[in-house]
Design a protein around this motif. Sequence first.
Motif, PDB file in Angstrom:
ATOM      1  N   UNK A 182      11.386  -0.939  -1.452  1.00  0.00           N
ATOM      2  CA  UNK A 182      10.160  -1.668  -1.532  1.00  0.00           C
ATOM      3  C   UNK A 182       9.064  -2.156  -2.679  1.00  0.00           C
ATOM      4  N   UNK A 183       7.914  -1.872  -2.586  1.00  0.00           N
ATOM      5  CA  UNK A 183       7.234  -2.322  -3.167  1.00  0.00           C
ATOM      6  C   UNK A 183       5.990  -2.954  -2.430  1.00  0.00           C
ATOM      7  N   UNK A 184       4.160  -2.425  -3.023  1.00  0.00           N
ATOM      8  CA  UNK A 184       3.575  -2.668  -2.411  1.00  0.00           C
ATOM      9  C   UNK A 184       2.211  -2.344  -3.635  1.00  0.00           C
ATOM     10  N   UNK A 185       1.066  -3.257  -3.330  1.00  0.00           N
ATOM     11  CA  UNK A 185      -0.552  -3.758  -3.703  1.00  0.00           C
ATOM     12  C   UNK A 185      -1.094  -3.348  -3.199  1.00  0.00           C
ATOM     13  N   UNK A 186      -2.647  -2.233  -3.491  1.00  0.00           N
ATOM     14  CA  UNK A 186      -3.584  -2.704  -3.127  1.00  0.00           C
ATOM     15  C   UNK A 186      -4.623  -2.851  -4.069  1.00  0.00           C
ATOM     16  N   UNK A 187      -5.605  -3.932  -3.925  1.00  0.00           N
ATOM     17  CA  UNK A 187      -6.975  -4.066  -4.525  1.00  0.00           C
ATOM     18  C   UNK A 187      -7.859  -3.858  -3.708  1.00  0.00           C
TER      19      UNK A 187
END
Lengths: 480, 262, 414
Positions: free
Chosen positions: C351-356
């Motif tokens: 899994x991977x995720x990113x938030x800004x």
Amino acid sequence: MNSQNPAGEIVSKPYKYGFVTDIETEKIEKGLTEEVVRLISNKKQEPEFLLNYRLKAYKQWLKMKEPDWAGLGYPNIDYQDIIYYAAPKNNQKKASLEEVDPKLLETFDKLGIPLSEQKRLSNVAVDAVFDSVSIATTFKEKLAEDGVIFCSIGEAVKEYPDLIEKYLGTVVPHNDNFFAALNSAVFSDGSFVFVPKGVDCPMELSSYFRINSGDTGQFERTLIIAEEGASVSYLEGCTAPMFDTNTLHAAVVELVTLDNASIKYSTVQNWYSGNEDGIGGIYNFVTKRGQCRGKRSKISWSQVETGSAITWKYPSCILQGEESIGEFYSVALTNNHQKADTGTKMIHIGPKTKSTIVSKGISAGKSSNSYRGLVQMGPKAIGARNYSQCDSMLIGDQAAANTYPYIRSQQPQANIEHEASTSRISEEQLFYLQSRGIGFEEAVSMMVSGFCRDVFNQLPLEFAAEADKLMALKLEGSVG
Amino acid sequence: MIKQDSDLLLEISDLHARVEDQPILKGVNLTIRAGEIHAVMGRNGSGKSTLSKVIAGHPAYTITSGTVRFEGKDLLSMEPEERARSGVFLGFQYPVEIPGVSNLEFLRVATNSRRVEIGEEELDTFEFEDLVKERLHMVQMNPAFLDRSVNEGFSGGEKKRNEILQMALLEPTVSILDETDSGLDIDALRVVANGVKKLAKANTATVLITHYQRLLNEVTPDFVHVMDAGRILRTGNKELAIELEQTGYDWVDKASKKKVEN
Amino acid sequence: MAIERQWLSSLPLPNGALEAVQRRGRELLRSSSMPQNSQEEWRVTDINQLNNLLALPLSYAINKPLNTNTNRWPNEPVNGLRIVLDPHESSINNLGLPKGISMLSALELEQNLGHTLEQCSCKGDWPVAINHASANQVLALKIQGRDLPPIELVIKSTPDSFNPTRVLLILEEKARIDLLQVILGENNSAESHIVEIHLGQEAEINHGFLALGDNQSRLLSHLAIEQEPRSHYSFTSIQHGWSLGRIEPHIVQVHGQAKTTLKGLQVSSDKQQLATHSYVRFNGPDGQLDQLQKAAAEGESHCIFNGAVDVPRIAQKTNAAQLSRNLLLSKRARIDTKPELKIIADDVTCTHGATVTQLQAEELFYLRSRGIGPNQATSLLFRGYCQDIIETLPVEANRWDCLNNLMSTLPNDV
């Protein structure tokens, strides 16, 4: 689920659109020169501005390099070994369908797109494109009652040159990328849609692209404009015969929405993907881009990509108007030796713009399936939001799933959220289905279909069922 | 406890507020004096929560007209932290989770900023720990919650106890508890009610925003207000709450309609 | 191009223990070109900064170097071992090492140096090549056994110069150690740093990497980590205050079955550009990765993260989770983040995720509604944001007061 679809039927038909129509075709010589560009323009009796546009693009193209960054690794394309114009003979647009070559009508019948008055779908207007030329557009008169223009781009050039001059190349500039430049120089035909101010297009519009000649490049061009408050839903389907050479397909699609307008663009792409050993198939290098120019306007892309040897396409939205919305819903399924590199770009320029990305990639066989996307928040995109979800499913241990989500933000008051996962079909879930008497292949196909549900739900009804069937077909023999 | 000549603490007059383009409060009038306990009731969407957030200074709401005075000062011109420091407390319906921020440190910083405002000494870490332990007892909260991040992973009941703990530490003049009773089992409800009763003094006032009668069985209000469509439709004593419990809110529609016609 | 040539010709003739390495590095640089924005791994890098870095004189080639400001250094750890790596020295002796920690012999060094870089396919990387071309010493240690004192390794850099340093650690089977590395940028210095760590079976290392610049300094660091089965590599990096900062942890689980934990925090301000480019490859089944990369950008700064995870067919049952969380604190700052997953094995969970985002408005309001002023509320939230990374550093890191260091850059107008 397509439960009425017996498993036996799935097994029997690898690619049912692979036949060739035997029809006399007018082709020009292979190769691309300035003369060829002039010849194409001349054959289509185009106004001078369009010829100049083509020439400008051609000159630009000569200076550009074929991109290799996607790491797709395909053999060099010999651009001088392609025919840039092919059309069924006697291709003067017919006043009525009765005059169209019956062989062509039969072809589209076989493809499940009946064009004749009696058989055609009652709620979908179709523009049928055979090789490079639009052969028929249905329901034109009915649409005209509401002021909606739906015709081939060639026709639009003649009848609405002002609109063409005003909008063509304004979303995808002639020098945008190598394949867009090539398309701008040699584009053959495609569809044109114009929905005037305040009109909600009364029926679904659809274009059906059929490649028939083996050595002919396909360069259609589509342009859709929705004026203030207008809305339209457009579907695109495509198939090609089986050849053991690769055919290049480099289309350009441009969408423009003004204030409060919306365009929904759905694609079911099922070009021939080559055989089990990776021989033949279409190289599908397409530039699709929409520009939400107006406030609160919306562009929604949904695509089901199952065909082509190589797909390289990133339907994108430029969200310029305040509170405009971009959406991208995609299912890409690759099998055997197929390579798909697809995704989207959401370029947030205006304040409070919103975008949603849902991408589902399924890789089976020895195929490779990449999601490549960009979410960009410009300095003025105050209060903009993006949500992305990219899931991959792998079937078999020789398939590859890659994910490259580029995220760039220059605006603190913008929110970006990206989630992704890669998994395989859980054995427990499979077992559960099987323990209820569902066969293995069907269970897999149910799971895949469930995996894609979020995207299928975005498709127009007729397409959703079609997409389900298509997926089951493509997966045949890839599991176990 | 009603005393006619007691100090005027909070005075809301003709308050209108909206969120984005949506008007929510459409002329609220409410006067609260020292020693009083008020209950504000009403259905979902009647504007109860908005009223509490507007008083606390939530940035999402825009005041379009009206005034709110707290001890004679213009409350609406104050920043949220200034309101809290001068003694206005809002117990949130959904307290936010703040990962990474230690609950103990948060409580200490908050308590000290209130203390500075009222001219008391700031407490050092040790003094504060003594104080917090004493107050923890009042809300029957496990000290382990102090070492965790603010509200993070707390159950619904734990979050509400943490709110009451903050109220006990800040010793506000006016406390507004927004649905503090919702989602609590009967034991937790008693804890909350006891906390409220212990903290209610002759010089403070409490506003309980609630759906249900059950908190009011524990804490008897002096006034009960019924809100609908952004206004206070009716005001009465504790009998009104009981009446509501029995007859439901259907009469509100008729009354509301009547009010509009008038 | 010309700058790199000039730099190469300015270097002293290859000599010393690393002579052969220097020759190879220089050869490689001569035959390749400087990083360019058209290359994926340098896509958003400010190439000018790289040029500036090469314009500095090599620290050990300067006759009278400026003094290093060691006032910022806390006292030596009470229960630990401090090693100072000084690029001025041409060899490292007399470290007074306790039992279980020893220097590699010349033969061992020859056998091991560069091996892990090779395994991680890093040899051609530019930051590695410039270090190879210039470094004249290597700290090479062998770690045996457990219950060892923590090591604090301080890189002593010289102002106004280019400081190449290199470290090699071999953790024998079942060895366990805490290592805190500290690199402090000194007035207009440039740090080029390579670490190679080989973890034997069941070895464990808690590796802290504290890289604090002074806004005038630059950092190019590359880590190559090779993990044998059942080893655990835990890496926590704090990057802050470099005009150009880049940390490249490359990890290979040579036969899978190992555990990798990567935590990173980068906080940029002013016109800084900070980057983390991680790469993790599983060359076998049952590997685990837990990665959390945080970044906060304020001022006109730019934070970059690129996190590649490579799961080839052989790496069945890999379990990898990556999360990139970013705070954009100013209108003129920029965040670029890109997870990059290449997966061929089918029985994996990745899994991977990113938030800004900016700091959460609801959290800020909650704190303010309790009487906490906006600056203090911001600072509390920011502290909370950094906390879960900072607390995984080896304990000695507390002495370096890095959280306060980070807090000092917080803007007042958030």
